[in-house]
Structure formats: C-alpha cells, structure tokens
Design a protein around this motif. Structure first.
Motif, mmCIF file in Angstrom:
data_model
loop_
_atom_site.group_PDB
_atom_site.id
_atom_site.type_symbol
_atom_site.label_atom_id
_atom_site.label_comp_id
_atom_site.label_asym_id
_atom_site.label_seq_id
_atom_site.Cartn_x
_atom_site.Cartn_y
_atom_site.Cartn_z
ATOM 1 N N ARG A 97 0.875 -1.174 0.000
ATOM 2 C CA ARG A 97 0.000 0.000 0.000
ATOM 3 C C ARG A 97 0.906 1.216 0.000
ATOM 4 O O ARG A 97 1.910 1.244 0.718
ATOM 5 N N VAL A 98 0.553 2.189 -0.805
ATOM 6 C CA VAL A 98 1.351 3.407 -0.881
ATOM 7 C C VAL A 98 0.461 4.619 -0.652
ATOM 8 O O VAL A 98 -0.738 4.585 -0.946
ATOM 9 N N ASP A 99 1.064 5.661 -0.111
ATOM 10 C CA ASP A 99 0.324 6.910 0.032
ATOM 11 C C ASP A 99 0.038 7.465 -1.359
ATOM 12 O O ASP A 99 0.944 7.503 -2.209
ATOM 13 N N PRO A 100 -1.211 7.872 -1.611
ATOM 14 C CA PRO A 100 -1.550 8.430 -2.923
ATOM 15 C C PRO A 100 -0.697 9.656 -3.241
ATOM 16 O O PRO A 100 -0.408 10.478 -2.363
ATOM 17 N N ASN A 101 -0.282 9.757 -4.475
ATOM 18 C CA ASN A 101 0.492 10.892 -4.982
ATOM 19 C C ASN A 101 1.835 11.069 -4.280
ATOM 20 O O ASN A 101 2.405 12.150 -4.299
ATOM 21 N N SER A 102 2.352 10.018 -3.670
ATOM 22 C CA SER A 102 3.641 10.093 -2.979
ATOM 23 C C SER A 102 4.774 9.739 -3.937
ATOM 24 O O SER A 102 4.557 9.221 -5.035
ATOM 25 N N ASP A 103 5.998 10.015 -3.493
ATOM 26 C CA ASP A 103 7.178 9.617 -4.246
ATOM 27 C C ASP A 103 7.194 8.099 -4.417
ATOM 28 O O ASP A 103 7.530 7.592 -5.484
ATOM 29 N N ALA A 104 6.801 7.385 -3.362
ATOM 30 C CA ALA A 104 6.769 5.921 -3.432
ATOM 31 C C ALA A 104 5.826 5.459 -4.537
ATOM 32 O O ALA A 104 6.181 4.581 -5.340
ATOM 33 N N GLU A 105 4.643 6.025 -4.586
ATOM 34 C CA GLU A 105 3.685 5.627 -5.615
ATOM 35 C C GLU A 105 4.244 5.911 -7.006
ATOM 36 O O GLU A 105 4.205 5.057 -7.891
ATOM 37 N N THR A 106 4.777 7.095 -7.194
ATOM 38 C CA THR A 106 5.325 7.476 -8.501
ATOM 39 C C THR A 106 6.435 6.536 -8.932
ATOM 40 O O THR A 106 6.433 6.013 -10.047
ATOM 41 N N ARG A 107 7.380 6.301 -8.041
ATOM 42 C CA ARG A 107 8.531 5.464 -8.400
ATOM 43 C C ARG A 107 8.158 3.992 -8.587
ATOM 44 O O ARG A 107 8.630 3.341 -9.511
ATOM 45 N N LEU A 108 7.331 3.481 -7.688
ATOM 46 C CA LEU A 108 6.966 2.067 -7.793
ATOM 47 C C LEU A 108 6.118 1.796 -9.031
ATOM 48 O O LEU A 108 6.248 0.736 -9.652
ATOM 49 N N LEU A 109 5.262 2.747 -9.409
ATOM 50 C CA LEU A 109 4.460 2.564 -10.626
ATOM 51 C C LEU A 109 5.328 2.577 -11.886
ATOM 52 O O LEU A 109 4.923 2.053 -12.923
#
Length: 132
Positions: free
Chosen positions: A57-69
């Motif tokens: 689970r990632v925080d929406p619009n986070s760096d994690a979401e961007t990079r993992l996607l």
C-alpha cells in the motif's frame, strides 16, 4: 556454502554484493553445467522475477507511488495497492524501506519482516542523535 550443498542440488544464483565475509579457498573443483551461460542465468532471473510479487500500500500521490508505478511490471490492484515484482527480497526490502512511511508491505511476510527490520535498525541508529 556448506549449508547450500545440503539443499536439493538445484541451481543457485548469488549476488556478489551479498558476499560479506571472508572467502575460503577449498581447492574443491566444481564442474559447471554445460548450459550455465549468461543467457541461461538471465532467463532464470527473469523467471524468478515473474513469479515473485509483493503487495504494497502506498500513500496516494507520494514519491513511493510514482517510483513504484514506474517499475517494470508493477500493477495497481482493485483496492489501490500495488503489486511489484522482485528477484531478490533483500534488494526489494532496501528499496521499500527507503520510502519510509509512504509504503506498507501487505505481503509476503518475508519482505514485510525485512522492511520492518531495516526501519527498526534505522531508528535505533538515530536514537538520541537529534539536536535541540
């Protein structure tokens, strides 16, 4: 690698970065299989990557979401979690831990434990080091 010799005799692929202790030369000669080629090793790693996934689970619009996607093969599940592929759980744990609170590992337990271990160590290493 005595522990590895006691396993099923299957092929193994090792990351050189994981060799952290002294190396002992035994003089033992191990025959390399005829099909042990770079191409075969890459195909084996690709097969491993394809079948091993973690759900996070990632925080929406986070760096994690961007990079993992942007990681090859990452998909979003119906509940908004991400499914990421991996070939080495230790490297994946390092990557996921680097996102701190932006990521929560849902599964597998082995990756979740490794991430928790890294974050716990990070906290312990920095306790008492803040300035007032």
């Amino acid at each position: 690698m005595l522990g590895d010799r006691s396993r099923d005799g299957g092929r193994r692929t090792f990351l050189l970065s994981r060799i952290v202790g002294a190396v002992t030369v035994t003089g033992e000669i191990v025959d390399r299989p005829a099909d042990a080629t770079a191409e075969r090793s890459l195909a084996d790693l690709e097969e491993l990557w394809e079948k091993q996934t973690a759900t996070v689970r990632v925080d929406p619009n986070s760096d994690a979401e961007t990079r993992l996607l942007k990681r090859r093969g990452t998909t979003r599940t119906d509940d908004g979690s991400l499914t990421v592929h991996w070939s080495d759980r230790y490297l994946l744990a390092d990557e996921l831990a680097s996102f701190g609170p932006e990521v929560e590992v849902v599964s597998p337990d082995s990756v979740r434990s490794l991430v928790r271990e890294r974050l716990t160590t990070l906290i312990a290493d920095h306790e008492g080091s803040h300035s007032a």
